[in-house]
Design an enzyme around this catalytic site. Structure first.
Site, PDB file in Angstrom:
ATOM      1  N   LYS A 174      88.454  53.216 107.039  1.00  0.00           N
ATOM      2  CA  LYS A 174      88.413  52.912 105.610  1.00  0.00           C
ATOM      3  C   LYS A 174      88.331  51.395 105.461  1.00  0.00           C
ATOM      4  CE  LYS A 174      91.160  51.632 102.447  1.00  0.00           C
ATOM      5  NZ  LYS A 174      90.260  50.751 101.658  1.00  0.00           N
ATOM      6  N   ASP A 207      89.857  53.214  97.945  1.00  0.00           N
ATOM      7  CA  ASP A 207      90.865  52.174  97.741  1.00  0.00           C
ATOM      8  C   ASP A 207      92.126  52.477  98.556  1.00  0.00           C
ATOM      9  OD1 ASP A 207      91.873  54.290  96.335  1.00  0.00           O
ATOM     10  OD2 ASP A 207      92.286  53.161  94.498  1.00  0.00           O
ATOM     11  N   GLY A 208      93.090  51.570  98.467  1.00  0.00           N
ATOM     12  CA  GLY A 208      94.307  51.701  99.269  1.00  0.00           C
ATOM     13  C   GLY A 208      95.185  52.871  98.853  1.00  0.00           C
ATOM     14  N   GLU A 249      98.336  44.190 111.572  1.00  0.00           N
ATOM     15  CA  GLU A 249      97.842  42.800 111.624  1.00  0.00           C
ATOM     16  C   GLU A 249      97.942  42.290 110.198  1.00  0.00           C
ATOM     17  OE1 GLU A 249      96.915  41.391 114.434  1.00  0.00           O
ATOM     18  OE2 GLU A 249      96.783  43.165 115.715  1.00  0.00           O
ATOM     19  N   CYS A 289      93.631  34.865 107.602  1.00  0.00           N
ATOM     20  CA  CYS A 289      95.052  35.133 107.830  1.00  0.00           C
ATOM     21  C   CYS A 289      95.700  34.035 108.650  1.00  0.00           C
ATOM     22  CB  CYS A 289      95.193  36.472 108.546  1.00  0.00           C
ATOM     23  SG  CYS A 289      94.114  36.597 109.983  1.00  0.00           S
ATOM     24  N   GLU A 299     101.947  33.413 101.253  1.00  0.00           N
ATOM     25  CA  GLU A 299     100.551  33.301 101.667  1.00  0.00           C
ATOM     26  C   GLU A 299      99.698  33.204 100.402  1.00  0.00           C
ATOM     27  OE1 GLU A 299      98.495  36.822 103.148  1.00  0.00           O
ATOM     28  OE2 GLU A 299      97.754  35.632 104.825  1.00  0.00           O
TER      29      GLU A 299
HETATM   30  P1  NAD Z   1      95.292  44.385 101.240  1.00  0.00           P
HETATM   31  O1  NAD Z   1      96.588  44.637 101.922  1.00  0.00           O
HETATM   32  O2  NAD Z   1      95.272  44.379  99.769  1.00  0.00           O
HETATM   33  O3  NAD Z   1      94.209  45.464 101.697  1.00  0.00           O
HETATM   34  C1  NAD Z   1      93.882  45.659 103.053  1.00  0.00           C
HETATM   35  C2  NAD Z   1      93.388  47.082 103.220  1.00  0.00           C
HETATM   36  O4  NAD Z   1      94.489  47.965 102.974  1.00  0.00           O
HETATM   37  C3  NAD Z   1      92.289  47.477 102.231  1.00  0.00           C
HETATM   38  O5  NAD Z   1      91.388  48.335 102.867  1.00  0.00           O
HETATM   39  C4  NAD Z   1      93.069  48.214 101.153  1.00  0.00           C
HETATM   40  O6  NAD Z   1      92.293  49.138 100.439  1.00  0.00           O
HETATM   41  C5  NAD Z   1      94.140  48.909 101.983  1.00  0.00           C
HETATM   42  N1  NAD Z   1      95.369  49.251 101.273  1.00  0.00           N
HETATM   43  C6  NAD Z   1      95.933  48.630 100.220  1.00  0.00           C
HETATM   44  N2  NAD Z   1      97.047  49.285  99.846  1.00  0.00           N
HETATM   45  C7  NAD Z   1      97.205  50.338 100.688  1.00  0.00           C
HETATM   46  C8  NAD Z   1      98.167  51.392 100.803  1.00  0.00           C
HETATM   47  N3  NAD Z   1      99.189  51.498  99.987  1.00  0.00           N
HETATM   48  N4  NAD Z   1      97.999  52.294 101.804  1.00  0.00           N
HETATM   49  C9  NAD Z   1      96.953  52.196 102.656  1.00  0.00           C
HETATM   50  N5  NAD Z   1      96.008  51.246 102.570  1.00  0.00           N
HETATM   51  C10 NAD Z   1      96.137  50.303 101.611  1.00  0.00           C
HETATM   52  O7  NAD Z   1      94.738  43.019 101.846  1.00  0.00           O
HETATM   53  P2  NAD Z   1      93.387  42.275 101.476  1.00  0.00           P
HETATM   54  O8  NAD Z   1      93.594  41.569 100.191  1.00  0.00           O
HETATM   55  O9  NAD Z   1      92.230  43.194 101.640  1.00  0.00           O
HETATM   56  O10 NAD Z   1      93.294  41.220 102.686  1.00  0.00           O
HETATM   57  C11 NAD Z   1      94.015  40.049 102.723  1.00  0.00           C
HETATM   58  C12 NAD Z   1      95.237  40.174 103.611  1.00  0.00           C
HETATM   59  O11 NAD Z   1      94.841  40.578 104.923  1.00  0.00           O
HETATM   60  C13 NAD Z   1      95.950  38.865 103.787  1.00  0.00           C
HETATM   61  O12 NAD Z   1      97.334  39.069 103.660  1.00  0.00           O
HETATM   62  C14 NAD Z   1      95.601  38.452 105.209  1.00  0.00           C
HETATM   63  O13 NAD Z   1      96.518  37.589 105.829  1.00  0.00           O
HETATM   64  C15 NAD Z   1      95.515  39.773 105.881  1.00  0.00           C
HETATM   65  N6  NAD Z   1      94.743  39.672 107.117  1.00  0.00           N
HETATM   66  C16 NAD Z   1      95.399  39.718 108.313  1.00  0.00           C
HETATM   67  C17 NAD Z   1      94.693  39.590 109.498  1.00  0.00           C
HETATM   68  C18 NAD Z   1      95.372  39.639 110.838  1.00  0.00           C
HETATM   69  O14 NAD Z   1      94.701  39.879 111.816  1.00  0.00           O
HETATM   70  N7  NAD Z   1      96.676  39.424 110.909  1.00  0.00           N
HETATM   71  C19 NAD Z   1      93.318  39.417 109.454  1.00  0.00           C
HETATM   72  C20 NAD Z   1      92.672  39.370 108.220  1.00  0.00           C
HETATM   73  C21 NAD Z   1      93.403  39.512 107.051  1.00  0.00           C
END
Ligand code: NAD
Length: 476
Positions: free
Chosen positions: A170, A206-207, A249, A283, A383
């Site tokens: 997803k 979506d999430g 991650e 990130c 962040e």
């Molecule tokens: P997000 O947490 O909003 O979404 C990430 C993914 O999770 C999306 O596919 C989203 O649809 C899904 N999601 C959201 N809520 C969910 C739930 N309740 N259950 C299951 N899935 C859910 O993050 P974002 O805004 O897409 O990305 C930015 C974040 O990602 C930042 O915090 C960044 O630091 C992090 N990030 C971390 C790494 C790493 O390797 N550590 C790499 C890239 C980004």
């Protein structure tokens, strides 16, 4: 160009989603560039069942068969690099050059690097008379973000397939287009290799809908999640009921320690530019710059010069510049945090609230540098995920290390010193999964992941494959 992401790829076929269709927005001009379906829990269920059936056969494939499949996917990604780059630029706003030179090629690179790592991977190790065997964990749910969209997907799909797992992906609902192209590529490569249907499945959504359904699904053995710490915690809680393994991650607030001995101008220039790469949406962005008090005024002056020179522009243009943030949500979040920094007493070195001059639409923000930040301020703790740098003064090395470690996160750290030895001695005192010395970049063969609330998984290369295997002890 309009993009159609309203079909899901399930059990080797593209199927119309029964979920509602939502617009995909170009963050540079807020126009609709296509549609994405938010899939249903039934579609997740169908994908999981297909992946389960495929696992029985695919998990028996030889290392050479799996490595050949990954190598073919890498070649097909490389062939379609420009198309993938254009999609990433359109969906999340990375400037054309960044998409072509980094965003898109990293996807292909993970497939080829993982193929090479797979050939070196020890699936069986003798331990006296006994044997330790590593086997694929099973059906894996992969949930990914939009910021380095193909990179984040590839560094999960490649090791999962390398280990012999089957997957349900997803991708982010903000950036579904590159994932759809990758699904086409994997479909072609799987057909050519004779892989069973259902090895790879894509369910857009979506999430709270598709993401949560994947996290809770009893037919999934492992979830690998990249995204915010907030959502990562929800995924782990939903996954707990059937004791799924969860690799996380998550977010970061990475310190960049400039040592007394560092070549100041080079260190500050590098630190500012690194923080603003991808419009600060990485990130591992070095978003807290720690500077010795004795050098602070000079450092602020250098940072101001770099910040003021950064050009902002249409991501479609060829020049080197910073693009918009990826979405309206990100825009509002970053604006609020800039306001918060000002109201908590940090000083503006450059940038500030509002859109840059000349931009009346799109999610463009000003590259912003704050001075006189202390580590308790919101802009030093949360962040921001935008081009906002906090410059924090420190009195001595022990204080610098205390400030660097005083964060709930532990993804990356950066140390700039006069010598590698000195920087290395500081690296060993930092509670982070990665440390970059004297301007070193990322290394795609090295383990990528964090300590503390930055997560518990390790991706990329050999370490990435380890995340997707079980360990079996056979006593003889
Ligand atoms: P997000 O947490 O909003 O979404 C990430 C993914 O999770 C999306 O596919 C989203 O649809 C899904 N999601 C959201 N809520 C969910 C739930 N309740 N259950 C299951 N899935 C859910 O993050 P974002 O805004 O897409 O990305 C930015 C974040 O990602 C930042 O915090 C960044 O630091 C992090 N990030 C971390 C790494 C790493 O390797 N550590 C790499 C890239 C980004």
């Amino acid at each position: 160009m309009t993009y159609d992401c309203t079909r899901q790829f399930i059990n080797g076929r593209w199927v119309e989603s029964r979920g509602a269709s939502h617009p995909i927005i170009n963050p540079a001009d807020e126009t609709v560039i296509g549609h994405v379906a938010y899939g249903t829990s039934e579609e997740v269920d169908q994908a999981v069942k297909a992946a389960r059936v495929a696992f029985a056969e695919f998990s028996k494939w030889t290392v050479d068969q799996r490595a050949a499949l990954l190598t073919d996917i890498a070649a097909r990604c490389a062939e379609r690099r420009d198309e993938i780059a254009a999609a990433i630029t359109a969906e999340m706003g990375a400037p054309k050059k960044l998409s072509e030179n980094a965003q898109a090629p990293l996807g292909a690179a993970h497939f080829s690097v993982t193929a090479a790592a797979l050939k070196q991977f020890s699936f069986e190790k003798k331990a006296g008379d006994s044997l330790i065997i590593h086997e694929p964990i099973g059906v894996c749910g992969l949930i990914t973000p939009w910021n380095w969209p193909l990179n984040q997907i590839a560094c999960k799909v490649a090791p999962a397939l390398a280990a012999g797992c089957t997957v349900v992906l997803k991708p982010s609902e903000i950036a579904p287009v590159d994932a759809t192209i990758l699904a086409e590529i994997i479909d072609e490569a799987c057909r050519k290799a004779g892989a069973p249907d259902g090895v790879f499945n894509l369910v857009n959504g979506d999430g709270p809908g598709v993401g949560a359904a994947i996290a809770a699904h009893p037919g999934i053995d492992m979830v690998s999640f990249t995204g915010s710490t907030r959502a990562g915690v929800l995924v782990a809680k939903a996954a707990a009921d059937n004791v799924k393994r969860v690799a996380q991650e998550l977010g970061g607030k990475s310190p960049n320690i400039i040592l007394e001995s560092a070549p100041l101008e080079a260190a500050i220039k590098h630190g500012v530019r690194d923080c603003f790469t991808n419009t600060g949406q990485s990130c591992n962005a070095p978003s807290r710059m720690l500077v010795p008090e004795s050098k602070y005024e000079e450092a602020v002056k250098i940072a101001a010069e770099v910040g003021e020179k950064i050009r902002i522009g249409d991501p479609q243009s060829e020049s080197a510049h910073m693009g918009p943030l990826s979405s309206e949500i990100q825009y509002s979040k970053v604006q609020n945090l800039i306001q918060k920094g000002m109201s908590e007493g940090a000083g503006l070195v450059c940038g500030g609230p509002g859109r840059p001059e000349g931009f009346d639409k799109g999610y463009f923000v000003k590259p912003t540098i704050f001075r006189d930040v202390n580590n308790n301020m919101t802009i030093a703790r949360e962040e921001i995920f935008g081009p906002v740098l906090a410059m924090i003064p420190y009195s001595d090395l022990d204080e610098a290390i205390d400030i660097a470690n005083d964060t709930p996160y532990g993804l990356s750290a950066y140390v700039f010193g006069g010598s590698e030895e000195e920087a290395m001695s500081v690296a060993k005192r930092l509670r982070t999964g990665m440390v970059h010395l004297n301007g070193a970049g990322v290394d795609i063969n090295m383990p990528f992941g964090g300590y503390k609330q930055s997560g518990n998984g390790r991706e990329w290369g050999q370490a990435g494959i380890e995340d997707f295997v079980e360990t079996k002890a056979v006593m003889a």
